[in-house]
Design a protein around this motif. Structure first.
Motif, PDB file in Angstrom:
ATOM      1  N   MET A   1       1.963  -5.046   5.749  1.00 52.12           N
ATOM      2  CA  MET A   1       1.537  -4.129   4.710  1.00 52.12           C
ATOM      3  C   MET A   1       2.707  -3.697   3.834  1.00 52.12           C
ATOM      4  N   ILE A   2       3.838  -3.508   4.473  1.00 50.09           N
ATOM      5  CA  ILE A   2       5.012  -3.099   3.706  1.00 50.09           C
ATOM      6  C   ILE A   2       5.349  -4.159   2.665  1.00 50.09           C
ATOM      7  N   GLY A   3       5.351  -5.407   3.091  1.00 47.43           N
ATOM      8  CA  GLY A   3       5.627  -6.494   2.161  1.00 47.43           C
ATOM      9  C   GLY A   3       4.621  -6.554   1.031  1.00 47.43           C
ATOM     10  N   ALA A   4       3.359  -6.351   1.346  1.00 48.03           N
ATOM     11  CA  ALA A   4       2.308  -6.391   0.321  1.00 48.03           C
ATOM     12  C   ALA A   4       2.499  -5.273  -0.697  1.00 48.03           C
ATOM     13  N   ILE A   5       2.868  -4.098  -0.235  1.00 53.19           N
ATOM     14  CA  ILE A   5       3.110  -2.973  -1.146  1.00 53.19           C
ATOM     15  C   ILE A   5       4.306  -3.292  -2.051  1.00 53.19           C
ATOM     16  N   LEU A   6       5.382  -3.756  -1.454  1.00 50.08           N
ATOM     17  CA  LEU A   6       6.578  -4.055  -2.238  1.00 50.08           C
ATOM     18  C   LEU A   6       6.338  -5.179  -3.229  1.00 50.08           C
ATOM     19  N   ARG A   7       5.521  -6.151  -2.860  1.00 53.16           N
ATOM     20  CA  ARG A   7       5.188  -7.243  -3.794  1.00 53.16           C
ATOM     21  C   ARG A   7       4.481  -6.700  -5.037  1.00 53.16           C
ATOM     22  N   GLU A   8       3.658  -5.682  -4.876  1.00 53.26           N
ATOM     23  CA  GLU A   8       2.921  -5.106  -6.003  1.00 53.26           C
ATOM     24  C   GLU A   8       3.834  -4.420  -7.013  1.00 53.26           C
ATOM     25  N   VAL A   9       4.996  -3.986  -6.575  1.00 58.32           N
ATOM     26  CA  VAL A   9       5.911  -3.295  -7.489  1.00 58.32           C
ATOM     27  C   VAL A   9       7.137  -4.144  -7.826  1.00 58.32           C
ATOM     28  N   THR A  10       7.115  -5.409  -7.460  1.00 52.85           N
ATOM     29  CA  THR A  10       8.202  -6.314  -7.794  1.00 52.85           C
ATOM     30  C   THR A  10       8.049  -6.766  -9.244  1.00 52.85           C
ATOM     31  N   GLY A  11       9.079  -6.498 -10.036  1.00 51.80           N
ATOM     32  CA  GLY A  11       9.065  -6.906 -11.437  1.00 51.80           C
ATOM     33  C   GLY A  11       8.309  -5.979 -12.360  1.00 51.80           C
ATOM     34  N   ARG A  12       7.748  -4.906 -11.815  1.00 54.78           N
ATOM     35  CA  ARG A  12       7.027  -3.948 -12.650  1.00 54.78           C
ATOM     36  C   ARG A  12       6.863  -2.627 -11.891  1.00 54.78           C
ATOM     37  N   GLU A  13       6.627  -1.596 -12.632  1.00 55.48           N
ATOM     38  CA  GLU A  13       6.305  -0.313 -12.026  1.00 55.48           C
ATOM     39  C   GLU A  13       4.800  -0.286 -11.793  1.00 55.48           C
ATOM     40  N   ALA A  14       4.370   0.516 -10.826  1.00 48.86           N
ATOM     41  CA  ALA A  14       2.942   0.552 -10.525  1.00 48.86           C
ATOM     42  C   ALA A  14       2.521   1.934 -10.050  1.00 48.86           C
ATOM     43  N   THR A  15       1.274   2.264 -10.334  1.00 51.86           N
ATOM     44  CA  THR A  15       0.691   3.513  -9.848  1.00 51.86           C
ATOM     45  C   THR A  15       0.199   3.305  -8.420  1.00 51.86           C
ATOM     46  N   LYS A  16      -0.119   4.401  -7.745  1.00 52.06           N
ATOM     47  CA  LYS A  16      -0.667   4.312  -6.395  1.00 52.06           C
ATOM     48  C   LYS A  16      -1.956   3.496  -6.393  1.00 52.06           C
ATOM     49  N   THR A  17      -2.775   3.699  -7.400  1.00 55.07           N
ATOM     50  CA  THR A  17      -4.053   2.987  -7.471  1.00 55.07           C
ATOM     51  C   THR A  17      -3.829   1.488  -7.589  1.00 55.07           C
ATOM     52  N   ARG A  18      -2.916   1.082  -8.441  1.00 54.30           N
ATOM     53  CA  ARG A  18      -2.619  -0.349  -8.619  1.00 54.30           C
ATOM     54  C   ARG A  18      -2.094  -0.943  -7.317  1.00 54.30           C
ATOM     55  N   ILE A  19      -1.202  -0.212  -6.655  1.00 52.39           N
ATOM     56  CA  ILE A  19      -0.658  -0.674  -5.379  1.00 52.39           C
ATOM     57  C   ILE A  19      -1.778  -0.802  -4.351  1.00 52.39           C
ATOM     58  N   MET A  20      -2.607   0.216  -4.277  1.00 52.18           N
ATOM     59  CA  MET A  20      -3.687   0.245  -3.295  1.00 52.18           C
ATOM     60  C   MET A  20      -4.626  -0.950  -3.465  1.00 52.18           C
ATOM     61  N   TYR A  21      -5.061  -1.197  -4.698  1.00 56.71           N
ATOM     62  CA  TYR A  21      -5.975  -2.314  -4.939  1.00 56.71           C
ATOM     63  C   TYR A  21      -5.280  -3.662  -4.824  1.00 56.71           C
ATOM     64  N   GLY A  22      -4.064  -3.762  -5.320  1.00 57.73           N
ATOM     65  CA  GLY A  22      -3.336  -5.026  -5.275  1.00 57.73           C
ATOM     66  C   GLY A  22      -2.949  -5.449  -3.870  1.00 57.73           C
ATOM     67  N   ALA A  23      -2.640  -4.475  -3.017  1.00 57.93           N
ATOM     68  CA  ALA A  23      -2.233  -4.767  -1.632  1.00 57.93           C
ATOM     69  C   ALA A  23      -3.406  -4.646  -0.660  1.00 57.93           C
ATOM     70  N   PHE A  24      -4.590  -4.362  -1.180  1.00 53.95           N
ATOM     71  CA  PHE A  24      -5.811  -4.223  -0.366  1.00 53.95           C
ATOM     72  C   PHE A  24      -5.649  -3.166   0.723  1.00 53.95           C
ATOM     73  N   LEU A  25      -5.222  -1.967   0.306  1.00 53.49           N
ATOM     74  CA  LEU A  25      -5.005  -0.872   1.241  1.00 53.49           C
ATOM     75  C   LEU A  25      -6.035   0.233   1.041  1.00 53.49           C
ATOM     76  N   SER A  26      -6.287   0.965   2.088  1.00 54.75           N
ATOM     77  CA  SER A  26      -7.129   2.159   1.983  1.00 54.75           C
ATOM     78  C   SER A  26      -6.250   3.325   1.529  1.00 54.75           C
ATOM     79  N   SER A  27      -6.887   4.400   1.115  1.00 55.08           N
ATOM     80  CA  SER A  27      -6.110   5.582   0.696  1.00 55.08           C
ATOM     81  C   SER A  27      -5.354   6.168   1.893  1.00 55.08           C
ATOM     82  N   THR A  28      -5.917   6.056   3.079  1.00 52.51           N
ATOM     83  CA  THR A  28      -5.240   6.535   4.287  1.00 52.51           C
ATOM     84  C   THR A  28      -3.966   5.740   4.536  1.00 52.51           C
ATOM     85  N   GLN A  29      -4.051   4.426   4.374  1.00 48.43           N
ATOM     86  CA  GLN A  29      -2.861   3.591   4.543  1.00 48.43           C
ATOM     87  C   GLN A  29      -1.810   3.921   3.490  1.00 48.43           C
TER      88      GLN A  29
END
Length: 81
Positions: A1-29
């Motif tokens: 999961m850590i890698g998936a989150i970091l991949r979402e913000v590699t090369g760009r800035e991202a909001t929590k929502t973008r990270i959550m959907y891009g990394a397929f995470l729940s709000s709890t995660q």
């Protein structure tokens, strides 16, 4: 999961929502992992709800890639998503 989150913000800035959907995470995660990444210097907060990967985070992803290359697909296992 850590890698998936970091991949979402590699090369760009991202909001929590973008990270959550891009990394397929729940709000709890998200509530669990984002503070962990911030506290360990892998992620920084650029604005109130915008995040960016750090140099340390990039090194972490490089190590994940190296581990994935060592493991290969033999066991259908990956260190990160």
């Amino acid at each position: 999961m850590i890698g998936a989150i970091l991949r979402e913000v590699t090369g760009r800035e991202a909001t929590k929502t973008r990270i959550m959907y891009g990394a397929f995470l729940s709000s709890t995660q998200m509530r669990e992992y984002v503070p962990f990444l911030l506290n360990n210097g892998l992620l920084i907060k650029v604005e109130q709800t915008i995040y960016k990967i750090t140099e340390k985070g990039m090194r972490f992803l490089t190590l994940c890639d190296q581990l994935n290359n060592m493991i290969g697909d033999k066991w259908n296992y990956r260190v990160y998503g």
